[in-house]
Scaffold this active site. Structure first.
Site, PDB file in Angstrom:
ATOM      1  N   LYS A  84       0.834  -1.204   0.000  1.00  0.00           N
ATOM      2  CA  LYS A  84       0.000   0.000   0.000  1.00  0.00           C
ATOM      3  C   LYS A  84       0.874   1.262   0.000  1.00  0.00           C
ATOM      4  CE  LYS A  84      -3.816  -2.114   2.618  1.00  0.00           C
ATOM      5  NZ  LYS A  84      -4.731  -1.881   3.764  1.00  0.00           N
ATOM      6  N   GLU A 131      -9.349 -11.730  -6.651  1.00  0.00           N
ATOM      7  CA  GLU A 131      -8.459 -10.559  -6.603  1.00  0.00           C
ATOM      8  C   GLU A 131      -7.333 -10.661  -7.636  1.00  0.00           C
ATOM      9  OE1 GLU A 131      -7.292 -10.132  -2.468  1.00  0.00           O
ATOM     10  OE2 GLU A 131      -9.159  -9.072  -2.008  1.00  0.00           O
ATOM     11  N   TYR A 141     -12.778  -3.051  -2.309  1.00  0.00           N
ATOM     12  CA  TYR A 141     -13.224  -2.830  -0.926  1.00  0.00           C
ATOM     13  C   TYR A 141     -14.745  -2.816  -0.816  1.00  0.00           C
ATOM     14  CZ  TYR A 141      -8.429  -1.838   0.590  1.00  0.00           C
ATOM     15  OH  TYR A 141      -7.095  -1.936   0.908  1.00  0.00           O
ATOM     16  N   HIS A 181      -1.884  -5.224   1.846  1.00  0.00           N
ATOM     17  CA  HIS A 181      -3.128  -5.982   1.708  1.00  0.00           C
ATOM     18  C   HIS A 181      -2.748  -7.397   1.329  1.00  0.00           C
ATOM     19  CE1 HIS A 181      -6.998  -7.446   0.324  1.00  0.00           C
ATOM     20  NE2 HIS A 181      -6.344  -7.945  -0.707  1.00  0.00           N
TER      21      HIS A 181
HETATM   22  P1  IDP Z   1      -7.615  -6.791   5.975  1.00  0.00           P
HETATM   23  O1  IDP Z   1      -6.872  -5.791   5.117  1.00  0.00           O
HETATM   24  O2  IDP Z   1      -6.819  -7.175   7.210  1.00  0.00           O
HETATM   25  O3  IDP Z   1      -8.097  -7.997   5.194  1.00  0.00           O
HETATM   26  P2  IDP Z   1     -10.330  -5.634   5.937  1.00  0.00           P
HETATM   27  O4  IDP Z   1     -11.336  -5.718   7.060  1.00  0.00           O
HETATM   28  O5  IDP Z   1     -10.631  -6.339   4.664  1.00  0.00           O
HETATM   29  O6  IDP Z   1      -8.935  -6.079   6.574  1.00  0.00           O
HETATM   30  O7  IDP Z   1     -10.135  -4.081   5.635  1.00  0.00           O
HETATM   31  C1  IDP Z   1      -9.465  -3.654   4.499  1.00  0.00           C
HETATM   32  C2  IDP Z   1      -8.638  -2.447   4.850  1.00  0.00           C
HETATM   33  O8  IDP Z   1      -9.507  -1.382   5.269  1.00  0.00           O
HETATM   34  C3  IDP Z   1      -7.700  -2.636   6.035  1.00  0.00           C
HETATM   35  O9  IDP Z   1      -6.497  -3.266   5.670  1.00  0.00           O
HETATM   36  C4  IDP Z   1      -7.479  -1.202   6.478  1.00  0.00           C
HETATM   37  O10 IDP Z   1      -6.548  -0.531   5.642  1.00  0.00           O
HETATM   38  C5  IDP Z   1      -8.865  -0.600   6.258  1.00  0.00           C
HETATM   39  N1  IDP Z   1      -9.694  -0.627   7.463  1.00  0.00           N
HETATM   40  C6  IDP Z   1     -10.379  -1.686   7.987  1.00  0.00           C
HETATM   41  N2  IDP Z   1     -11.038  -1.328   9.112  1.00  0.00           N
HETATM   42  C7  IDP Z   1     -10.781  -0.011   9.295  1.00  0.00           C
HETATM   43  C8  IDP Z   1     -11.192   0.955  10.295  1.00  0.00           C
HETATM   44  O11 IDP Z   1     -11.935   0.654  11.239  1.00  0.00           O
HETATM   45  N3  IDP Z   1     -10.690   2.211  10.151  1.00  0.00           N
HETATM   46  C9  IDP Z   1      -9.880   2.584   9.122  1.00  0.00           C
HETATM   47  N4  IDP Z   1      -9.494   1.723   8.165  1.00  0.00           N
HETATM   48  C10 IDP Z   1      -9.929   0.431   8.257  1.00  0.00           C
END
Ligand code: IDP
Length: 153
Positions: free
Chosen positions: A11, A128, A51, A117
């Site tokens: 990222k 993906e 997303y 990610h």
């Molecule tokens: P992951 O990346 O660990 O799989 P996901 O829940 O799919 O987690 O979320 C995707 C991305 O969204 C996260 O990596 C992070 O950058 C962002 N994100 C997730 N939850 C939050 C939050 O509560 N606040 C701000 N950004 C978040």
């Protein structure tokens, strides 16, 4: 043994902070095989797809904007149980909870700016990889260390 492919995005927090080599090195040293890699500038359209599961969240637009501040590096890693292995190396979403030794645990203090990610299941990885790579951008070759990596599995 299930050989899998998984998607990793370095990222903007990795690019801007000069962590590209460090992050890639961790996957390489573990024994994952790099079969595709490119630098791209992501669009709102592809990020909305990527997303989609977060579209109702208040931070959705902010997250997408943060992914567009500079180009990102996209990789495809291959190996036995690659999806799970990569997620373990990456650590949990909130970097402040991520264990030392994981990428997020070692390099981030943020939930959003969490450096990488990684696909979270084989099914998601397949979707993906199709989203971010053309088939011809993923290379099939014989990594010479393979028999050493998986000697008696
Ligand atoms: P992951 O990346 O660990 O799989 P996901 O829940 O799919 O987690 O979320 C995707 C991305 O969204 C996260 O990596 C992070 O950058 C962002 N994100 C997730 N939850 C939050 C939050 O509560 N606040 C701000 N950004 C978040």
């Amino acid at each position: 043994m299930a050989v899998e492919r998984t998607l990793v995005i370095l990222k903007p927090s990795a690019i801007q902070r000069g962590l590209v080599g460090e992050v890639i090195s961790r996957f390489e040293k573990k024994g994952l095989v790099l079969i595709g890699m490119k630098m791209v500038w992501l669009t709102d359209k592809i990020l909305s797809e990527h997303y989609m599961h977060l579209q109702k969240k208040l931070f959705f637009q902010r997250l997408k904007n943060s992914m567009k501040i500079c180009p990102v590096v996209i990789c495809c890693w291959e190996g036995v149980d690659a999806v799970k292995v990569v997620r373990t190396i990456v650590g949990v979403t909130n970097s402040r909870d991520a264990l030392p030794g994981t990428i997020r645990g070692d390099y981030s203090m943020s939930m959003q700016e969490n450096v990488v990610h990684a696909s979270d299941s084989v099914e998601v990885a397949n979707v993906e990889l199709k989203r971010f790579f053309d088939e011809k951008e993923l290379y099939v070759y014989n990594p010479v260390l393979l028999s050493t990596l998986y000697a008696s599995d």
